[in-house]
Design a protein around this motif. Structure first.
Motif, PDB file in Angstrom:
ATOM      1  N   GLY A  12       0.817  -1.223   0.000  1.00  0.00           N
ATOM      2  CA  GLY A  12       0.000   0.000   0.000  1.00  0.00           C
ATOM      3  C   GLY A  12       0.843   1.262   0.000  1.00  0.00           C
ATOM      4  N   PHE A  14       3.092   4.126  -2.714  1.00  0.00           N
ATOM      5  CA  PHE A  14       2.704   4.989  -3.836  1.00  0.00           C
ATOM      6  C   PHE A  14       2.123   4.175  -4.977  1.00  0.00           C
ATOM      7  N   GLY A  16       0.996   0.865  -5.074  1.00  0.00           N
ATOM      8  CA  GLY A  16      -0.195   0.070  -4.765  1.00  0.00           C
ATOM      9  C   GLY A  16      -1.453   0.903  -4.590  1.00  0.00           C
ATOM     10  N   GLU A  38       1.040  -4.086   4.975  1.00  0.00           N
ATOM     11  CA  GLU A  38       1.423  -4.326   6.372  1.00  0.00           C
ATOM     12  C   GLU A  38       0.819  -3.314   7.332  1.00  0.00           C
ATOM     13  N   ASN A  45       6.681   9.075   1.671  1.00  0.00           N
ATOM     14  CA  ASN A  45       8.114   9.064   2.006  1.00  0.00           C
ATOM     15  C   ASN A  45       8.832  10.392   1.754  1.00  0.00           C
ATOM     16  N   ARG A  78       0.682  -9.102   6.239  1.00  0.00           N
ATOM     17  CA  ARG A  78       1.971  -9.224   5.546  1.00  0.00           C
ATOM     18  C   ARG A  78       1.977 -10.497   4.724  1.00  0.00           C
ATOM     19  N   ALA A 108       3.703  -4.896  -5.413  1.00  0.00           N
ATOM     20  CA  ALA A 108       4.004  -3.454  -5.267  1.00  0.00           C
ATOM     21  C   ALA A 108       4.494  -3.219  -3.843  1.00  0.00           C
ATOM     22  N   GLY A 110       7.547  -2.566  -2.696  1.00  0.00           N
ATOM     23  CA  GLY A 110       8.693  -1.681  -2.469  1.00  0.00           C
ATOM     24  C   GLY A 110       9.959  -2.414  -2.069  1.00  0.00           C
ATOM     25  N   ASN A 268      12.973  -6.474  -0.738  1.00  0.00           N
ATOM     26  CA  ASN A 268      12.025  -7.038   0.216  1.00  0.00           C
ATOM     27  C   ASN A 268      12.283  -8.550   0.294  1.00  0.00           C
ATOM     28  N   GLY A 301       6.587  -0.230  -9.283  1.00  0.00           N
ATOM     29  CA  GLY A 301       7.181   0.523  -8.171  1.00  0.00           C
ATOM     30  C   GLY A 301       8.614   0.096  -7.894  1.00  0.00           C
ATOM     31  N   ALA A 319       8.942   7.974  -6.426  1.00  0.00           N
ATOM     32  CA  ALA A 319       7.486   8.037  -6.290  1.00  0.00           C
ATOM     33  C   ALA A 319       6.857   8.418  -7.642  1.00  0.00           C
ATOM     34  N   MET A 353      12.767  17.243  -7.787  1.00  0.00           N
ATOM     35  CA  MET A 353      12.885  18.350  -6.834  1.00  0.00           C
ATOM     36  C   MET A 353      13.223  17.814  -5.467  1.00  0.00           C
TER      37      MET A 353
END
Ligand code: FAD
Length: 429
Positions: A12, A14, A16, A38, A45, A78, A108, A110, A268, A301, A319, A353
């Motif tokens: 969950g 950016f 997902g 999770e 972030n 999880r 997704a 990360g 992961n 992602g 992101a 940025m």
């Protein structure tokens, strides 16, 4: 009648949540959307450094996932294993372990912080990857300053007031900028702490800061941080970290009680268990974001190795790309369900940025370099636009406006429960 088929999204963040929101009201009625993550919230972030620097409360950098979905179902859990052959995955939830069958599954989830790049990092450094990390660092910073007031040994006072950031990329530069501004603005509440007892150092093993941006902006960030008192050390590599110092490649040591680590990520743990093809820990996907040889499996992602059809390069773990990949995948999943052809992922990056402290930023927009207040406002406007609900947008806008006119909040929240009130206060945490 056929049972409802599940389109499951694991993660969950950016990627997902963008995908879930794009599919929520568009899936055919015989399909169920399920998002498993999770935590019950998604974390913005890029705003974590602001939470570290006490510019905003940590609660403002997260948004509850359930509020983003209307038809879709959210499961807090999880995922521990995926059985691609039988199209199911195992998930540990508040109610125990469950097995969930899917028609399509989107990976997704990360990546994680990596703490084995420098000896001692795992034991002594503070990573910044989750909102919990940001809250912890913020509390540590406030505790260190409070402790200086009570110590009499000058060397210890200086080490307590020395904050070393390892990494001169986006997160490192943002954290260093936020920290130095935070320390400057809160010192008035700690009258027994002298200005020269508080110091921020940033270590970058490359010739300049912000390699992600043009040289001009890297130099602008360097100048801005130095002007505000940050000790910026380029071409400087940390070789080990212990509880009282950082040793550098030239053998010198920086005495410090606090090291913040913003370098490196690791895959992961789920990636290894899947047995899929990877490149540098990221799952290799086809041009349309599907995973080769695993029908019904897709990845987007930070956990996916995506080739950008626009320029043939690998999409960076940002992101901005996670969101674009999610939107492309939403169209591809709908097309697949309708029996239509999918499209390749291609995106022209708008720029990059970074906020490098209070009212200060650097940006590269369509090749146009910007720095200072304009870049900072642009940064804020962009991330405000990315916030998922109107309520969240208003809250963060009010919080930001508040922060421009009122002093930094130095509340140091500890989750002390009644039965712990008699415990001694620890000096190290
Ligand atoms: C401090 C910091 C600053 C950053 N600044 C910027 C910036 O300025 N600009 C920019 O573009 N990018 C920035 N990034 C990078 C950006 O945040 C990531 O590229 C982006 O979050 C990737 O999105 P994602 O959805 O792939 O992964 P994530 O956002 O990391 O989300 C992954 C989700 O999956 C969940 N998950 C993990 N494992 C499991 C599992 N087994 N089961 C269920 N759920 C699981 C996690 O809890 C998490 O919610 C920054 C990152 C950090 C850490």
């Amino acid at each position: 009648m056929n049972p409802t088929k599940t389109i499951a999204i694991i993660g969950g963040g950016f990627a997902g949540t963008t995908l879930a929101r794009a599919l929520d009201s568009r899936l055919p009625p015989d399909r169920e959307l399920m998002l498993i993550s999770e935590e019950s919230y998604t974390t913005f972030n890029p705003m974590l450094p602001e939470a570290v620097g006490a510019s905003i409360f940590p609660e403002q950098v997260v948004a509850p996932i359930r509020q983003m979905l209307s038809r879709g179902r959210f499961v807090m859990g999880r995922v521990s294993a995926i059985d691609a052959a039988n199209k199911s995955f195992s998930c540990s939830t508040l109610a125990g372990d469950v097995s969930i069958a899917y028609e399509h599954v989107v990976l997704a989830f990360g990546n994680r912080a990596r703490l084995d790049l420098v000896p001692g990092l795992a034991e002594h450094a503070l990573p910044l990857k989750t909102v919990g990390d940001a809250m912890h660092i913020r509390n540590i910073v406030l505790r260190r300053v409070a402790r200086i007031e009570l110590e009499s040994d000058p060397a210890l006072r200086r080490a307590l007031g020395h904050f070393v950031v390892i990494g001169g990329g986006f997160s490192g530069v943002e954290v260093a900028g936020e920290l130095v501004d935070c320390l400057k603005s809160i010192r008035r509440y700690y009258p027994r702490v002298a200005a020269d007892e508080l110091k921020v150092t940033i270590l970058q093993d490359q010739p300049r800061l912000l390699l992600e941006l043009s040289e001009r902006l890297g130099v602008a960030a360097h100048r801005s941080l130095s002007a505000r008192g940050v000790d910026v050390r380029t071409l400087t590599r940390a070789t080990s970290v212990d509880d009282a110092s950082v040793t550098l490649a030239d053998g010198s040591r920086l005495q410090t009680s606090t090291v913040i680590c913003t370098i490196g990520t690791r895959p992961n743990a789920l990636v290894e268990s899947l047995g899929l093809s990877t490149a540098r820990g990221r799952i290799i996907v086809n041009a349309d974001l599907s995973v080769s040889g695993s029908p019904g499996v897709w990845a987007i992602g930070d956990c996916a190795q995506v080739t950008n059809a626009r320029d043939g390069k690998q999409a960076p773990p940002t992101a901005q790309f996670a969101v674009r990949e999610a939107r492309c995948l939403a169209s591809n999943l709908l097309a697949t369900l309708a029996g239509a052809p999918t499209q390749e992922f291609g995106y022209r990056a708008r720029g990059s940025m970074a906020a490098i402290g209070h009212m200060n930023g650097v940006a590269d927009l369509f090749g146009i370099p910007l720095s200072g207040l304009a870049a900072w406002l642009l940064w804020r406007a962009y991330y405000l636009s990315q916030m998922p609900t109107l309520g969240r947008k208003v809250r963060i806008f009010v919080e930001w406006t508040w922060g421009m006119f009122f002093p930094t909040d130095i509340t140091h929240l500890r989750f002390t429960r009644s039965h712990e009130l008699a415990d001694p206060i620890r000096s190290d945490a």
